[in-house]
Scaffold this motif. Structure first.
Motif, short mmCIF file in Angstrom:
data_model
loop_
_atom_site.label_atom_id
_atom_site.label_comp_id
_atom_site.label_asym_id
_atom_site.label_seq_id
_atom_site.Cartn_x
_atom_site.Cartn_y
_atom_site.Cartn_z
N HIS A 144 -77.51 -16.41 31.23
CA HIS A 144 -78.03 -16.82 32.53
C HIS A 144 -78.69 -18.19 32.49
O HIS A 144 -78.85 -18.83 33.54
CB HIS A 144 -79.03 -15.78 33.05
CG HIS A 144 -80.36 -15.78 32.36
ND1 HIS A 144 -80.55 -15.24 31.12
CD2 HIS A 144 -81.56 -16.30 32.74
CE1 HIS A 144 -81.82 -15.40 30.76
NE2 HIS A 144 -82.44 -16.04 31.73
N THR A 145 -79.03 -18.68 31.29
CA THR A 145 -79.61 -20.02 31.18
C THR A 145 -78.55 -21.11 31.20
O THR A 145 -78.89 -22.30 31.21
CB THR A 145 -80.41 -20.14 29.88
OG1 THR A 145 -79.53 -19.96 28.76
CG2 THR A 145 -81.53 -19.10 29.82
N GLN A 146 -77.29 -20.72 31.20
CA GLN A 146 -76.20 -21.69 31.19
C GLN A 146 -75.59 -21.88 32.58
O GLN A 146 -74.45 -22.29 32.71
CB GLN A 146 -75.12 -21.24 30.19
CG GLN A 146 -75.64 -21.21 28.76
CD GLN A 146 -74.66 -20.57 27.79
OE1 GLN A 146 -74.04 -19.55 28.09
NE2 GLN A 146 -74.53 -21.16 26.61
N MET A 147 -76.37 -21.59 33.61
CA MET A 147 -75.87 -21.73 34.98
C MET A 147 -76.97 -22.17 35.93
O MET A 147 -78.16 -21.94 35.69
CB MET A 147 -75.26 -20.42 35.47
CG MET A 147 -76.27 -19.30 35.63
SD MET A 147 -75.51 -17.80 36.34
CE MET A 147 -74.57 -17.21 34.96
N LEU A 148 -76.56 -22.82 36.99
CA LEU A 148 -77.42 -23.14 38.12
C LEU A 148 -76.79 -22.55 39.37
O LEU A 148 -75.60 -22.72 39.60
CB LEU A 148 -77.55 -24.65 38.31
CG LEU A 148 -78.11 -25.49 37.17
CD1 LEU A 148 -78.10 -26.97 37.58
CD2 LEU A 148 -79.52 -25.06 36.82
N ILE A 149 -77.59 -21.86 40.16
CA ILE A 149 -77.11 -21.38 41.45
C ILE A 149 -77.22 -22.52 42.44
O ILE A 149 -78.23 -23.23 42.49
CB ILE A 149 -77.93 -20.16 41.92
CG1 ILE A 149 -77.92 -19.07 40.83
CG2 ILE A 149 -77.34 -19.61 43.23
CD1 ILE A 149 -76.54 -18.64 40.37
N THR A 150 -76.17 -22.72 43.21
CA THR A 150 -76.09 -23.88 44.09
C THR A 150 -75.87 -23.48 45.54
O THR A 150 -75.56 -22.31 45.84
CB THR A 150 -74.93 -24.80 43.65
OG1 THR A 150 -73.71 -24.04 43.65
CG2 THR A 150 -75.18 -25.36 42.25
N THR A 151 -76.03 -24.44 46.43
CA THR A 151 -75.77 -24.21 47.86
C THR A 151 -74.27 -24.32 48.08
O THR A 151 -73.74 -25.37 48.45
CB THR A 151 -76.55 -25.21 48.72
OG1 THR A 151 -77.92 -25.17 48.35
CG2 THR A 151 -76.40 -24.88 50.20
N GLY A 152 -73.59 -23.24 47.81
CA GLY A 152 -72.14 -23.19 47.90
C GLY A 152 -71.48 -23.85 46.71
O GLY A 152 -72.12 -24.54 45.91
#
Length: 399
Positions: free
Chosen positions: A89-97
């Motif tokens: 989970h530290t290898q991702m960023l949640i983005t606006t779409g």
């Protein structure tokens, strides 16, 4: 009066949305418009996601972590592991779409003036994202003659210059519906390694692969942990385009750390969108079975109907829910506007996306359109009947 920026002037209009005013005018005249121009499924959003938003009891809608809610990121990492992609989970960023995931990825990895190679036709907004980031798109043309297969690696290599920093692929492909094979991706990987490039892989249509074909993620290409940037979205997977939740994923820690600064600058991704997306991770398997079978039926009906029309060629998409279709017309932009301005059949017409906007090479796509088979078969029948009549009446017909 003050002038707008050169970047503002260069920003391209969306070929998917630029004809909206003409569609709105047609509707005001009482004409029913079949929307085949945009990837907006009519498939219901999973109930579990809708309920999660409805049942939210938060008293304050707070900022989330700039990387996104940790509980959602952990759930998303579990989802990827379930499909054979090992990430944390530290290898991702949640983005606006997915759009923001692509924009942040480009701005993080490339400097203004750097170049990326993209097989065309490609998702039209890549042009806009590149303009925002100040980078240059170098198109490599795929052809409808071989159903838009990946161009030869030797052709990619001809385009590489000292300014080339990456290659962008969409798999399955929007707008063509082509699914790149594991073998094609492995050939591309050799080029990525040889020139130490980034591989930006847009995999938002992963769940939509047909006829026994399986999706192979670029994240699983060996030896490219520091090169691959995955961009993803929940919009199409769960038919909830409006929640605007995507993800940027990579094992390259330097990229994640730099991308986080862009994420901090926009504060955080949407709170309610994250609530819906996290709940959607628990969507029952039978939902996807039903959706898959529905898209197969829609695709088969539409491909058969199109190829029965005189002068029309429609490849058989292996994935996503789009296809680029060759029509016997002089100009796809003129034809698409004519459909909305001057044509109706039994009070109905069709809205298409001119393929010119999906090419970076000027002059290509003049006799092609992108069609999204996101409507129920009853509506697709009406749309295909309209299109057949329209092609016979269009003044710019070429046969």
């Amino acid at each position: 009066m003050p002038k707008i920026s050169e970047k503002g002037k260069a920003m391209p209009s969306s070929p998917i949305r630029k004809l909206v005013p003409f569609a709105e005018a047609a509707k005001k005249r009482g004409v029913k418009v079949y929307h085949l121009n945009i990837g907006q499924p009519d498939i219901p959003t999973p109930q579990i996601a809708l309920d999660a938003v409805r049942n939210c009891t938060d008293k304050v809608i707070e900022y989330s972590h700039s990387a996104g809610n940790e509980s959602y990121r952990k759930g998303l990492a579990k989802y990827y592991k379930s499909i054979g992609v090992e990430i944390d989970h530290t290898q991702m960023l949640i983005t606006t779409g997915g759009s923001e995931a692509i924009t942040i990825a480009l701005m993080t990895c490339l400097d203004p003036g750097d170049e990326v190679i993209i097989p065309e036709p490609f998702y039209a907004n890549y042009n806009g994202f590149a303009t925002q980031a100040g980078i240059v798109v170098k198109p490599i043309t795929s052809s409808i003659s071989n159903d838009f297969a990946l161009p030869a690696i030797s052709e990619f290599e001809k385009l590489i210059t000292p300014k080339t920093k990456g290659i962008v692929i969409c798999n399955p492909n929007n707008p063509t519906g082509y699914l790149y094979t594991k073998s094609e991706l492995e050939q591309l990987a050799m080029l990525i390694k040889k020139y130490d490039l980034y591989l930006f892989s847009d995999e938002v249509y992963r769940e939509f692969c047909y006829d026994g074909n399986e999706h192979f993620s670029a994240m699983n290409l060996p030896g490219l942990d520091q090169n691959v940037i995955l961009m993803d979205s929940v919009s199409k997977r769960y038919s909830m385009c409006g929640v605007r939740i995507g993800a940027l994923i990579t094992r390259n820690k330097e990229v994640i750390d730099a991308a986080m600064k862009f994420a901090q600058a926009r504060l955080c991704p949407p709170s309610y969108g994250q609530i819906a997306a996290e709940a959607a991770l628990e969507t029952p398997a039978d939902y996807f079975v039903g959706v898959y079978n529905e898209y197969i039926a829609r695709r088969n009906f539409m491909v058969e109907a199109l190829n029965k029309m005189e002068g029309v060629y429609c490849p058989r998409p292996k994935g996503a829910f789009y296809t680029v279709v060759k029509l016997p017309i002089d100009d796809s932009d003129k034809f698409s506007q004519w459909l909305l301005d001057d044509f109706q059949y039994n009070g109905h017409t069709v809205m298409l996306a001119p393929a010119t906007g999906f090419y970076a090479t000027c002059g290509l796509g003049k006799n092609e359109v992108r069609i999204a088979y996101v409507l129920k078969i009853e509506d697709l029948k009406g749309a295909m009947e309209c299109l057949d009549v329209a092609l016979k009446q269009y003044p710019g017909r070429t046969i």
